[in-house]
Write an enzyme that holds these catalytic residues in place. Structure first.
Site, PDB file in Angstrom:
ATOM      1  CE  LYS A  30      -0.347   2.179   2.298  1.00 15.43           C
ATOM      2  NZ  LYS A  30      -0.441   1.190   3.344  1.00 15.43           N
ATOM      3  CE  LYS A  84      -6.582  -2.051   8.218  1.00 16.89           C
ATOM      4  NZ  LYS A  84      -5.338  -2.007   7.449  1.00 16.89           N
ATOM      5  CE  LYS A  91      -7.633  -1.137  -0.249  1.00 18.15           C
ATOM      6  NZ  LYS A  91      -6.659  -2.036   0.363  1.00 18.15           N
TER       7      LYS A  91
END
Ligand code: AQP
Length: 336
Positions: free
Chosen positions: A119, A204, A201
Site C-alpha cells: 500500500k 474494491k 485478488k
C-alpha cells in the site's frame, strides 16, 4: 439454558473496510461464510471505518458507504438479532486498545508487513502513520473481544500472526489478559481474482471497474463485465493454474452453486467459453438480485439501520471495555 449456551460459544471477530463499494470477492470470500457461522459462534461483525481512513476517503462517500455496507451485511443474511453488528468508530475501545498495544509492538515487526509495503507503494503520496499502524489497530479489534477465531483471507494471515505475537507478549509481560486467537479457515469460499488480471485478488479499490463486480452492479453491467473477463486461447473449461481466468470463473460459479470445481468442469465438457461466461454472468445476477433488492429497501430505512448500529455499539462497547480496563490496570494506570 439458551443463555448458558450463548456464553459458552466461541467468539468470532471480523470486519470489512468501507473503502469502496463491496465486490463479489467480499461477498463470496467473507459475507457468505459469516452467515454460516452465526448459529454456532458468538459473532462480532464490524464495519471497520477507522481502517478505511488509512487511505484517503471522501467524507460524504465514506458516510454513505458505511451505511450501505451495514445494509449489505443484513441483506446478505447476517441477522442483527443473532450477531453484534456495529461501526468501529462507535466503540472507542478499539483506538484505546490500539494505543496500549502500540507500546508493546516494535517498528521492525510492522515494517515487515507486506500489506504496508504494497500500500505504501500504491499510495506513495500518502504514506501516513495509520497505514503503518493498521495491524496494531487490527490486533486491538480482535483482542478486546477475546476472540477465539478470526476468519481471514490469505492476505490477512500475516496480520493475524502479528496479533498472536502481540497477545502472547502482553500476556507474558503482565499476566494472562488476552485469548490468543486462531485463524478460522472456511470449509468453502474461494479467493476471487481480478477479472482483468486473474493472478491478482479482486479488490474494491482497483482503478479499473472491469476488474471487479460490485455487489450493487446492475444485471447488464454484471453480464458485460463477465463477458469481458480475461481468459486464454486454450478454449477448454479446465481448472488449472495455466488458465487463471477460467479457474477464477469456475471458482465463482461453484461457490455460488455450492458445487465443486470438478462438477463445473464436467458440465462444460465440449462447451465453449461464450456459453460458460454467459452462465457465470447469469448465476451472479440471480444470486445478487434478492440481496440488491433488500439493500435498497434497508438503505431507505435509516431509522432501522440506526437502531441496529446503536444497539451493536452498546453491546460491543460493554464487552470491549472489560478487556481495556483489565489492560489499563495491568499496565499500572490508576483505575477511575
Ligand atoms: N477477492 C476476494 N476474494 C475473497 N475474499 C475477499 N475479501 C476481500 N476481497 C476478497 C475478504 O473480504 C474481507 C474484508 O476485506 P476488506 O475490505 O476489509 O479488505 P481487503 O481484503 O483489503 O479487501 P479489498 O477489496 O482488497 O479492499 P481494499 O481494496 O480497500 O484494500 C476479508 O475477509 C477478505 O478476506
Amino acid at each position: 439454558m439458551e443463555k448458558e449456551n450463548a456464553i459458552q460459544k466461541k467468539v468470532i471477530f471480523s470486519g470489512i473496510q468501507p473503502s469502496g463499494q463491496l465486490t463479489i470477492g467480499n461477498y463470496l470470500g467473507a459475507l457468505k461464510n459469516w452467515v454460516k457461522l452465526q448459529d454456532e459462534y458468538e459473532c462480532f461483525y464490524c464495519i471497520v471505518d477507522m481502517h478505511a481512513i488509512t487511505v484517503k476517503q471522501e467524507p460524504k462517500e465514506l458516510r454513505q458507504r458505511t451505511l450501505e455496507v451495514l445494509a449489505i451485511y443484513i441483506a446478505a443474511g447476517i441477522d442483527p438479532e443473532k450477531n453484534t453488528l456495529f461501526i468501529q468508530s462507535h466503540v472507542p475501545q478499539h483506538a484505546e486498545g490500539a494505543w496500549l498495544l502500540n507500546c508493546n509492538t516494535y517498528m521492525g515487526e510492522l515494517s515487515r508487513m507486506t500489506q504496508f509495503k504494497d500500500k505504501s507503494q500504491r499510495y506513495g503520496q500518502n504514506i501516513n502513520v495509520g497505514l503503518f499502524d493498521y495491524p496494531v489497530l487490527m490486533a486491538s479489534d480482535i483482542l478486546i473481544y477475546q476472540a477465539d477465531l478470526v476468519p481471514v483471507g490469505h492476505d490477512q494471515k500475516q496480520h493475524l500472526e502479528l496479533t498472536r505475537d502481540i497477545a502472547e507478549r502482553f500476556n507474558s509481560a503482565y499476566s494472562p489478559t488476552f485469548k490468543v486467537p486462531d485463524p478460522y479457515i472456511a470449509k468453502v469460499g474461494a479467493k476471487i481474482m481480478d477479472l482483468q488480471e486473474p493472478t491478482k485478488k479482486m479488490s474494491k479499490s482497483s482503478d479499473n471497474p472491469n476488474s471487479y463486480i460490485l455487489m450493487m452492479d446492475p444485471p447488464e453491467v454484471i453480464r458485460k463485465k463477465i463477458s469481458r473477463a480475461v481468459t486464454d486461447s486454450i478454449g477448454v473449461v479446465n481448472y488449472t493454474d495455466d488458465q487463471p481466468g477460467i479457474k477464477n470463473l469456475i471458482d465463482i460459479l461453484s461457490t455460488i452453486k455450492g458445487t465443486t470445481s470438478e462438477e463445473v468442469v464436467k458440465t462444460y465438457e465440449g462447451i465453449g467459453y461464450a456459453q460458460f461466461k454467459k452462465d457465470v454472468g447469469e448465476a451472479i445476477v440471480e444470486e445478487l438480485a434478492p440481496v440488491q433488492d433488500k439493500v435498497k429497501e434497508l438503505v431507505a430505512d435509516k431509522k432501522y439501520l440506526e437502531s441496529v448500529y446503536k444497539a451493536g455499539a452498546e453491546k460491543a462497547s460493554y464487552i470491549a471495555n472489560k478487556t481495556v480496563r483489565k489492560m489499563k490496570k495491568k499496565i499500572g494506570f490508576i483505575q477511575q
